[in-house]
Structures are given as C-alpha cells and as structure tokens.
Design a protein around this motif. Sequence first.
Motif, PDB file in Angstrom:
ATOM      1  N   ARG A   8       0.839  -1.189   0.000  1.00  0.00           N
ATOM      2  CA  ARG A   8       0.000   0.000   0.000  1.00  0.00           C
ATOM      3  C   ARG A   8       0.883   1.251   0.000  1.00  0.00           C
ATOM      4  NH1 ARG A   8      -1.271   2.812   4.114  1.00  0.00           N
ATOM      5  NH2 ARG A   8      -0.740   1.177   5.603  1.00  0.00           N
ATOM      6  N   LEU A   9       1.882   1.272   0.889  1.00  0.00           N
ATOM      7  CA  LEU A   9       2.760   2.444   0.958  1.00  0.00           C
ATOM      8  C   LEU A   9       3.476   2.650  -0.368  1.00  0.00           C
ATOM      9  CD1 LEU A   9       4.234   1.886   4.503  1.00  0.00           C
ATOM     10  CD2 LEU A   9       2.605   3.628   3.774  1.00  0.00           C
ATOM     11  N   PHE A  10       3.873   1.548  -0.946  1.00  0.00           N
ATOM     12  CA  PHE A  10       4.573   1.592  -2.220  1.00  0.00           C
ATOM     13  C   PHE A  10       3.668   2.162  -3.312  1.00  0.00           C
ATOM     14  CE2 PHE A  10       5.905  -0.549  -6.143  1.00  0.00           C
ATOM     15  CZ  PHE A  10       7.243  -0.225  -6.155  1.00  0.00           C
ATOM     16  N   ALA A  11       2.444   1.640  -3.363  1.00  0.00           N
ATOM     17  CA  ALA A  11       1.525   2.061  -4.422  1.00  0.00           C
ATOM     18  C   ALA A  11       1.095   3.515  -4.239  1.00  0.00           C
ATOM     19  CB  ALA A  11       0.299   1.156  -4.434  1.00  0.00           C
ATOM     20  N   GLU A  12       1.156   4.001  -2.987  1.00  0.00           N
ATOM     21  CA  GLU A  12       0.700   5.370  -2.730  1.00  0.00           C
ATOM     22  C   GLU A  12       1.692   6.422  -3.201  1.00  0.00           C
ATOM     23  OE1 GLU A  12      -0.212   5.474   1.412  1.00  0.00           O
ATOM     24  OE2 GLU A  12      -2.099   4.390   1.117  1.00  0.00           O
ATOM     25  N   GLN A  13       2.918   6.005  -3.496  1.00  0.00           N
ATOM     26  CA  GLN A  13       3.899   6.953  -4.005  1.00  0.00           C
ATOM     27  C   GLN A  13       3.476   7.394  -5.403  1.00  0.00           C
ATOM     28  OE1 GLN A  13       6.422   8.085  -2.352  1.00  0.00           O
ATOM     29  NE2 GLN A  13       7.485   6.482  -1.212  1.00  0.00           N
ATOM     30  N   THR A  14       3.522   8.693  -5.648  1.00  0.00           N
ATOM     31  CA  THR A  14       3.144   9.174  -6.977  1.00  0.00           C
ATOM     32  C   THR A  14       4.283   9.998  -7.562  1.00  0.00           C
ATOM     33  OG1 THR A  14       2.178  11.140  -6.006  1.00  0.00           O
ATOM     34  CG2 THR A  14       0.684   9.286  -6.422  1.00  0.00           C
ATOM     35  N   ALA A  15       4.156  10.245  -8.844  1.00  0.00           N
ATOM     36  CA  ALA A  15       5.186  11.000  -9.556  1.00  0.00           C
ATOM     37  C   ALA A  15       5.492  12.323  -8.858  1.00  0.00           C
ATOM     38  CB  ALA A  15       4.740  11.245 -10.997  1.00  0.00           C
ATOM     39  N   ALA A  16       4.435  13.021  -8.417  1.00  0.00           N
ATOM     40  CA  ALA A  16       4.645  14.338  -7.807  1.00  0.00           C
ATOM     41  C   ALA A  16       5.517  14.237  -6.561  1.00  0.00           C
ATOM     42  CB  ALA A  16       3.302  14.969  -7.454  1.00  0.00           C
ATOM     43  N   ARG A  17       5.383  13.094  -5.828  1.00  0.00           N
ATOM     44  CA  ARG A  17       6.165  12.968  -4.604  1.00  0.00           C
ATOM     45  C   ARG A  17       7.572  12.458  -4.872  1.00  0.00           C
ATOM     46  NH1 ARG A  17       2.436   9.687  -0.609  1.00  0.00           N
ATOM     47  NH2 ARG A  17       4.401   9.569   0.536  1.00  0.00           N
ATOM     48  N   LEU A  18       7.762  11.830  -6.001  1.00  0.00           N
ATOM     49  CA  LEU A  18       9.058  11.215  -6.288  1.00  0.00           C
ATOM     50  C   LEU A  18       9.970  12.113  -7.110  1.00  0.00           C
ATOM     51  CD1 LEU A  18       7.556   7.787  -7.324  1.00  0.00           C
ATOM     52  CD2 LEU A  18       9.020   8.143  -5.336  1.00  0.00           C
ATOM     53  N   MET A  19       9.370  13.095  -7.805  1.00  0.00           N
ATOM     54  CA  MET A  19      10.149  13.815  -8.815  1.00  0.00           C
ATOM     55  C   MET A  19      11.131  14.811  -8.193  1.00  0.00           C
ATOM     56  SD  MET A  19       7.222  16.396 -10.167  1.00  0.00           S
ATOM     57  CE  MET A  19       6.674  17.782  -9.174  1.00  0.00           C
ATOM     58  N   THR A  20      12.164  15.103  -8.965  1.00  0.00           N
ATOM     59  CA  THR A  20      13.066  16.203  -8.649  1.00  0.00           C
ATOM     60  C   THR A  20      12.481  17.451  -9.303  1.00  0.00           C
ATOM     61  OG1 THR A  20      14.909  14.678  -8.782  1.00  0.00           O
ATOM     62  CG2 THR A  20      15.441  17.010  -8.878  1.00  0.00           C
ATOM     63  N   ARG A  21      12.382  18.543  -8.521  1.00  0.00           N
ATOM     64  CA  ARG A  21      11.748  19.734  -9.067  1.00  0.00           C
ATOM     65  C   ARG A  21      12.727  20.638  -9.811  1.00  0.00           C
ATOM     66  NH1 ARG A  21       6.564  20.059  -6.781  1.00  0.00           N
ATOM     67  NH2 ARG A  21       6.436  18.334  -5.318  1.00  0.00           N
ATOM     68  N   GLU A  22      13.990  20.599  -9.377  1.00  0.00           N
ATOM     69  CA  GLU A  22      14.971  21.433 -10.071  1.00  0.00           C
ATOM     70  C   GLU A  22      15.465  20.655 -11.288  1.00  0.00           C
ATOM     71  OE1 GLU A  22      15.538  20.777  -6.608  1.00  0.00           O
ATOM     72  OE2 GLU A  22      14.251  22.505  -6.209  1.00  0.00           O
ATOM     73  N   VAL A  23      14.923  21.029 -12.430  1.00  0.00           N
ATOM     74  CA  VAL A  23      15.259  20.286 -13.647  1.00  0.00           C
ATOM     75  C   VAL A  23      16.133  21.150 -14.549  1.00  0.00           C
ATOM     76  CG1 VAL A  23      14.313  18.956 -15.548  1.00  0.00           C
ATOM     77  CG2 VAL A  23      12.939  19.333 -13.502  1.00  0.00           C
ATOM     78  N   ILE A  24      17.198  20.548 -15.042  1.00  0.00           N
ATOM     79  CA  ILE A  24      17.979  21.223 -16.080  1.00  0.00           C
ATOM     80  C   ILE A  24      17.323  20.890 -17.412  1.00  0.00           C
ATOM     81  CG2 ILE A  24      20.207  21.307 -17.248  1.00  0.00           C
ATOM     82  CD1 ILE A  24      21.398  20.498 -14.467  1.00  0.00           C
ATOM     83  N   ALA A  25      16.848  21.929 -18.109  1.00  0.00           N
ATOM     84  CA  ALA A  25      16.165  21.694 -19.388  1.00  0.00           C
ATOM     85  C   ALA A  25      16.824  22.560 -20.448  1.00  0.00           C
ATOM     86  CB  ALA A  25      14.687  22.042 -19.271  1.00  0.00           C
ATOM     87  N   VAL A  26      16.655  22.170 -21.688  1.00  0.00           N
ATOM     88  CA  VAL A  26      17.186  22.977 -22.795  1.00  0.00           C
ATOM     89  C   VAL A  26      16.050  23.326 -23.734  1.00  0.00           C
ATOM     90  CG1 VAL A  26      19.472  21.929 -22.618  1.00  0.00           C
ATOM     91  CG2 VAL A  26      17.764  20.954 -24.182  1.00  0.00           C
ATOM     92  N   ARG A  27      16.315  24.269 -24.631  1.00  0.00           N
ATOM     93  CA  ARG A  27      15.316  24.672 -25.628  1.00  0.00           C
ATOM     94  C   ARG A  27      15.625  23.956 -26.937  1.00  0.00           C
ATOM     95  NH1 ARG A  27      13.236  29.647 -23.699  1.00  0.00           N
ATOM     96  NH2 ARG A  27      12.017  29.740 -25.620  1.00  0.00           N
ATOM     97  N   PRO A  28      14.627  23.815 -27.793  1.00  0.00           N
ATOM     98  CA  PRO A  28      14.861  23.106 -29.071  1.00  0.00           C
ATOM     99  C   PRO A  28      15.970  23.764 -29.886  1.00  0.00           C
ATOM    100  CG  PRO A  28      12.512  23.471 -28.712  1.00  0.00           C
ATOM    101  CD  PRO A  28      13.228  24.221 -27.632  1.00  0.00           C
ATOM    102  N   GLU A  29      16.108  25.096 -29.757  1.00  0.00           N
ATOM    103  CA  GLU A  29      17.102  25.777 -30.581  1.00  0.00           C
ATOM    104  C   GLU A  29      18.491  25.797 -29.936  1.00  0.00           C
ATOM    105  OE1 GLU A  29      14.289  26.995 -29.418  1.00  0.00           O
ATOM    106  OE2 GLU A  29      14.601  28.868 -28.325  1.00  0.00           O
ATOM    107  N   THR A  30      18.631  25.225 -28.734  1.00  0.00           N
ATOM    108  CA  THR A  30      19.944  25.185 -28.094  1.00  0.00           C
ATOM    109  C   THR A  30      20.896  24.324 -28.935  1.00  0.00           C
ATOM    110  OG1 THR A  30      18.810  25.226 -25.955  1.00  0.00           O
ATOM    111  CG2 THR A  30      21.161  24.726 -25.930  1.00  0.00           C
ATOM    112  N   PRO A  31      22.084  24.861 -29.259  1.00  0.00           N
ATOM    113  CA  PRO A  31      23.047  24.063 -30.030  1.00  0.00           C
ATOM    114  C   PRO A  31      23.480  22.824 -29.244  1.00  0.00           C
ATOM    115  CG  PRO A  31      23.703  26.383 -29.932  1.00  0.00           C
ATOM    116  CD  PRO A  31      22.565  26.223 -28.992  1.00  0.00           C
ATOM    117  N   VAL A  32      23.711  21.723 -29.954  1.00  0.00           N
ATOM    118  CA  VAL A  32      23.994  20.472 -29.260  1.00  0.00           C
ATOM    119  C   VAL A  32      25.248  20.540 -28.409  1.00  0.00           C
ATOM    120  CG1 VAL A  32      22.704  18.914 -30.753  1.00  0.00           C
ATOM    121  CG2 VAL A  32      25.080  19.522 -31.339  1.00  0.00           C
TER     122      VAL A  32
END
Lengths: 206, 182
Positions: free
Chosen positions: A54-78
Amino acid sequence: MNEETLTPAGGAGPPELGDEDIYEAMKEIPGYLDITPGSFREVYRLAYRLARKRLFAEQTAARLMTREVIAVRPETPVEEVAEAMGRAGISGVPVVDGENRVAGVISERDFLSRMGAREGNFMSLVALCLRTRGCVAVPIKEKRAGDLMSSPAVTVAPDTPLRDILHLLETRRINRVPVTDGQGRLMGIITRGDLLRTLGGALWAG
Amino acid sequence: MGRVRDYVRKMAGTSISPPGVDPGEMLFSGLGGFLGIGLLALLESHLVAGTDLVLLIGSFGASAVLVYGVVKSPLAQPRNVVGGHLISSLVGVTAVKLLGAGTWLTPALAVGVSLILMHATRTLHPPGGATALIAVLGGPKIQQLGYLFVLVPVGAGVLVLVLVGLLFNNLLPRRRYPEFWW
C-alpha cells in the motif's frame, strides 16, 4: 511485468519475528490472548506485506520527482546541451519550448546513436572509433537540441503511481521521465536514480 | 510418500502455547465466573423455582470461561455470545421438532448446522454448540419448552452473562469489555 519484481513487498519479507519474541510481547499484554505465536506471525507477515504494498503504491510522480530540472530549448546548439549535461553529470535533459512545454527528451543515447554508435551506447561508439580512423562527432555538428531529441517525449502526470512509472521506464527502456501538468508543462523529472533512492529507503525503512 | 509424511508431520504442531496469565488474572477470571453464574443461579432459585422454566444451563459455564477468562477473544464478544447461543438454540429446537430427540442424527445435525450458521453470521461462540446439544439432550423439561427455550433460559441467560461481563470486567483497570459490539 510481474508485480512481485516491482514491489519491494514482494521480495523483502518483514523483519523475522521468533515465536519467543511474540510470546514475550504477548506476556506484556494482560489477559489471556487466544492466539498462538505461530498464528500471530502469519498475520504479521501478511499484514506487513500488504502495508508495504500500500505504501509503495501510494507513491506518486509528484512525490518522487526532482523539481529542479535542467532543461534545454529546441534551438539550443547540441554542444551547449552536451556541456550542460556534462557539467551537471546527468545523462539526459528535457527539451522545453517557450511556454515550458516538454517537446522531447535528449539523452546520451540520442547523441551516441546520431554519432554512429549502432546500439546507441557508449561502448558501441568506442568500438566504432577504434575501427575507423579518427573520431566521429562530425555527423551532429551544427545540430540543435530539437534535431537530436527523442520526440514526442514519454511523460507522466503528477498523480501517476510509482508502479506505472517503473513499468514505463522498463518497457520504454528509458532512464528518466519528465512529469508534466495537464498542459504538458514541465513540473519535474524522475530518474532511475531517484527511484533507486526511494525503493532503497522503502527497503530499509521497515 | 511425501504427502503422507506431510500429513503426519502436521500432527506434531508448529507453534507454542500462548503464555499463561498472572495470579491476578486467574483471580479475576474466577471471580467473574463466580459472579456471572452465581447471579443466574440466584435468579433461578428466586424467579423460576416452581415453574416449568429453567435459567441455568450447562453451556453457560463455557460462556463464562470466555466472557470472564478470555475477555479479548472475538469468541467472547457480545455479538458472539448472544448470537451464537440464540442461533444454536433455534437450530437445536428445530432439529428436535423435525427429527425427534431419539435418533443419532438429531444431535449431530444440531451441532453441525449451528456451527455453519454461527460462522455464516460471524457469531461463532463455542458454547453455542453445547446449547444446541442441550436442546436435543436436555430431557423432557427442556423439550416441553419448545421454542421458548430460545428465550428462557438461553436469551435471558446470555443477557445476564454479558451484562455481568460489562459491569465486572470494566471495573478492573487492566480489563475492558467488549472489544466490539457489532
């Protein structure tokens, strides 16, 4: 995927109680308890598994995720994408548009396969380098994140249960999954490492 | 022949007996049994003496063991005590009415059916099995009561036993009764 391999409750049993432990505990409760230590142990084992599950199943994405995400834009050079990933020591980043909507995910594997590594992993690139003369970033020079990214991205909603996330990572053979809101905007990211910590915690907590 | 070995091995037991109780618990259990059955015996001698009624039957001794001696047991809770006795007495009287008291089948069916119905209604109370038997084997005085047996002695008796259980068990700091009503 079978549930037993997904659920820590399936594999790890409860801390083993001896008949003596239960007997001593029963002695501390005044009055006659008409249950044998053996029956109690059976109940305990099953209840423990169910609680774990039950405890395992109650974990959800919102509780597990890291909020500080490094993201890039589509136009960012590789090369900038690669630098950012290298600096942060991560193997993949979400690609978001101007409204923070996830357009795709770009990972080591995307780089490697576009650089000619047949299996999209590092060792196949090494093999390629060893067989050909000189090395091989040439095919992706001048490209941008939008060209390399895997799209559409596999994402999950904040209320996606852990069970489904694990299933997704396993079946899609990915290492991270962005968490997005109803409009597809990036909220956080869940990596295999995050899950390892969570599951490890669950294993030792009991 | 692993199956035979497993079968025989089951007879060896797998667990240990639960702990015994301290002397205080023994005393309280005894006192409770004394009070519950004593009150019934008193009522019998004052209220129903000289009538065709009885108030005290053997199976109440077994109920007293549970209500005053195994207070926490599901088997000792009011639902089980009242339900188990009422259902079993109904079954016992019905068995006699349908089959008569003279055949081996009657007590067997009375107890067997009582067990099924107590389980089905979640009112399992072992003394109920004795009550069903008493309806069959209790002799002419019991048998002439017919379905009145269900009300007196059975219904009235279990109410007294549960009432004494509530009043007596809860007087003691270490005890509480019941664990559940329903």
